[in-house]
Design a protein around this motif. Structure first.
Motif, PDB file in Angstrom:
ATOM      1  N   TRP A   8       0.845  -1.196   0.000  1.00 34.56           N
ATOM      2  CA  TRP A   8       0.000   0.000   0.000  1.00 34.56           C
ATOM      3  C   TRP A   8       0.887   1.254   0.000  1.00 34.56           C
ATOM      4  O   TRP A   8       0.633   2.195  -0.750  1.00 34.56           O
ATOM      5  CB  TRP A   8      -0.938  -0.014   1.208  1.00 34.56           C
ATOM      6  CG  TRP A   8      -1.828   1.183   1.268  1.00 34.56           C
ATOM      7  CD1 TRP A   8      -2.992   1.386   0.581  1.00 34.56           C
ATOM      8  CD2 TRP A   8      -1.605   2.366   2.043  1.00 34.56           C
ATOM      9  NE1 TRP A   8      -3.510   2.625   0.887  1.00 34.56           N
ATOM     10  CE2 TRP A   8      -2.672   3.246   1.785  1.00 34.56           C
ATOM     11  CE3 TRP A   8      -0.611   2.761   2.933  1.00 34.56           C
ATOM     12  CZ2 TRP A   8      -2.774   4.498   2.391  1.00 34.56           C
ATOM     13  CZ3 TRP A   8      -0.711   4.010   3.525  1.00 34.56           C
ATOM     14  CH2 TRP A   8      -1.785   4.856   3.255  1.00 34.56           C
ATOM     15  N   SER A  11       2.249   1.836  -3.428  1.00 36.26           N
ATOM     16  CA  SER A  11       1.232   2.282  -4.380  1.00 36.26           C
ATOM     17  C   SER A  11       0.919   3.765  -4.163  1.00 36.26           C
ATOM     18  O   SER A  11       0.707   4.505  -5.134  1.00 36.26           O
ATOM     19  CB  SER A  11      -0.028   1.425  -4.278  1.00 36.26           C
ATOM     20  OG  SER A  11      -0.676   1.616  -3.053  1.00 36.26           O
ATOM     21  N   SER A  42      -3.982   5.632 -11.114  1.00 34.50           N
ATOM     22  CA  SER A  42      -2.910   5.569 -10.113  1.00 34.50           C
ATOM     23  C   SER A  42      -3.462   5.611  -8.689  1.00 34.50           C
ATOM     24  O   SER A  42      -2.951   4.941  -7.799  1.00 34.50           O
ATOM     25  CB  SER A  42      -1.882   6.683 -10.335  1.00 34.50           C
ATOM     26  OG  SER A  42      -2.435   7.960 -10.125  1.00 34.50           O
ATOM     27  N   ILE A  45      -5.036   2.072  -7.407  1.00 36.40           N
ATOM     28  CA  ILE A  45      -4.164   0.983  -6.951  1.00 36.40           C
ATOM     29  C   ILE A  45      -4.206   0.895  -5.422  1.00 36.40           C
ATOM     30  O   ILE A  45      -4.604  -0.127  -4.859  1.00 36.40           O
ATOM     31  CB  ILE A  45      -2.710   1.182  -7.446  1.00 36.40           C
ATOM     32  CG1 ILE A  45      -2.654   1.287  -8.963  1.00 36.40           C
ATOM     33  CG2 ILE A  45      -1.824   0.018  -6.954  1.00 36.40           C
ATOM     34  CD1 ILE A  45      -1.369   1.921  -9.491  1.00 36.40           C
ATOM     35  N   GLY A  46      -3.818   1.950  -4.753  1.00 35.07           N
ATOM     36  CA  GLY A  46      -3.812   1.969  -3.293  1.00 35.07           C
ATOM     37  C   GLY A  46      -5.203   1.866  -2.702  1.00 35.07           C
ATOM     38  O   GLY A  46      -5.415   1.213  -1.673  1.00 35.07           O
ATOM     39  N   ALA A  68      -6.590  -3.978  -8.067  1.00 42.88           N
ATOM     40  CA  ALA A  68      -5.451  -3.065  -7.908  1.00 42.88           C
ATOM     41  C   ALA A  68      -4.393  -3.353  -8.967  1.00 42.88           C
ATOM     42  O   ALA A  68      -3.817  -2.421  -9.553  1.00 42.88           O
ATOM     43  CB  ALA A  68      -4.847  -3.198  -6.508  1.00 42.88           C
ATOM     44  N   ARG A  69      -4.153  -4.627  -9.230  1.00 46.52           N
ATOM     45  CA  ARG A  69      -3.154  -4.994 -10.237  1.00 46.52           C
ATOM     46  C   ARG A  69      -3.608  -4.529 -11.623  1.00 46.52           C
ATOM     47  O   ARG A  69      -2.800  -4.070 -12.421  1.00 46.52           O
ATOM     48  CB  ARG A  69      -2.888  -6.503 -10.203  1.00 46.52           C
ATOM     49  CG  ARG A  69      -1.642  -6.898 -10.954  1.00 46.52           C
ATOM     50  CD  ARG A  69      -1.146  -8.259 -10.584  1.00 46.52           C
ATOM     51  NE  ARG A  69      -2.132  -9.290 -10.873  1.00 46.52           N
ATOM     52  CZ  ARG A  69      -2.001 -10.557 -10.497  1.00 46.52           C
ATOM     53  NH1 ARG A  69      -0.946 -10.941  -9.803  1.00 46.52           N
ATOM     54  NH2 ARG A  69      -2.915 -11.452 -10.797  1.00 46.52           N
ATOM     55  N   LEU A  72      -2.890  -0.924 -11.804  1.00 50.57           N
ATOM     56  CA  LEU A  72      -1.441  -0.745 -11.964  1.00 50.57           C
ATOM     57  C   LEU A  72      -1.067  -0.885 -13.444  1.00 50.57           C
ATOM     58  O   LEU A  72      -0.312  -0.074 -13.981  1.00 50.57           O
ATOM     59  CB  LEU A  72      -0.685  -1.770 -11.115  1.00 50.57           C
ATOM     60  CG  LEU A  72       0.838  -1.716 -11.189  1.00 50.57           C
ATOM     61  CD1 LEU A  72       1.359  -0.449 -10.509  1.00 50.57           C
ATOM     62  CD2 LEU A  72       1.440  -2.945 -10.519  1.00 50.57           C
ATOM     63  N   ILE A 103       5.972  -2.788  -7.521  1.00 51.27           N
ATOM     64  CA  ILE A 103       4.607  -2.901  -6.986  1.00 51.27           C
ATOM     65  C   ILE A 103       3.923  -4.148  -7.534  1.00 51.27           C
ATOM     66  O   ILE A 103       3.211  -4.842  -6.806  1.00 51.27           O
ATOM     67  CB  ILE A 103       3.795  -1.619  -7.294  1.00 51.27           C
ATOM     68  CG1 ILE A 103       4.415  -0.425  -6.565  1.00 51.27           C
ATOM     69  CG2 ILE A 103       2.330  -1.800  -6.896  1.00 51.27           C
ATOM     70  CD1 ILE A 103       3.882   0.926  -7.022  1.00 51.27           C
TER      71      ILE A 103
END
Length: 145
Positions: A8, A11, A42, A45-46, A68-69, A72, A103
């Motif tokens: 996290w 990210s 962006s 992701i986090g 999230a991936r 990314l 990441i």
């Protein structure tokens, strides 16, 4: 807590770097289109890692890590496009690509960890076994009128 989760933290570092260092350098014609897309991907992701972290069941955590991936990879694609359009130098693109690769590995490792430590008995539906049944996949021709 969440803030101690390394994946996290990384990210958030990437999103911050994009917001502070990349977006302000975009040409005027990209201030809305590309800027908006890479800003959302962006940040996602986090945000998805955080949402998965806040869920009780590991399957949900894993699912949000997959999302999230995906965000990314979307961010990488936007940066790759920016490089092709010469909005980024080769050196700057390489720096982003290295951070994204780090990441990517961390998310994959976190997914593997979540799958390894799954609680099993506490998961929804554990200990419940469905009785096999025949399912009708197509309507019965006799029933058609």
């Amino acid at each position: 807590g969440l803030t101690s989760l390394k994946v996290w933290q990384k990210s958030i570092e990437l999103a911050e770097k994009i917001h502070k260092d990349f977006i302000p350098t975009l040409p005027k014609e990209e201030k809305w289109a590309l800027s908006n897309q890479i800003r959302r991907s962006s940040q996602s992701i986090g945000a998805n890692i955080a949402e998965g972290y806040g869920r009780y069941y590991y399957q949900e955590g894993v699912r949000f890590c997959y999302i999230a991936r995906g965000s990314l990879e979307e961010t990488y694609s936007h940066l790759h496009f920016a490089r092709k359009m010469e909005y980024l130098t080769a050196e700057d693109f390489s720096s982003y690509a290295d951070l994204i690769e780090e990441i990517r590995r961390m998310i994959s490792g976190y997914i593997a960890y979540l799958k390894k430590v799954k609680t099993g008995k506490d998961e929804p539906g554990s200990g419940i076994f469905e009785t096999p049944a025949e399912y009708i996949l197509e309507p019965d021709e006799k029933e058609e009128t």
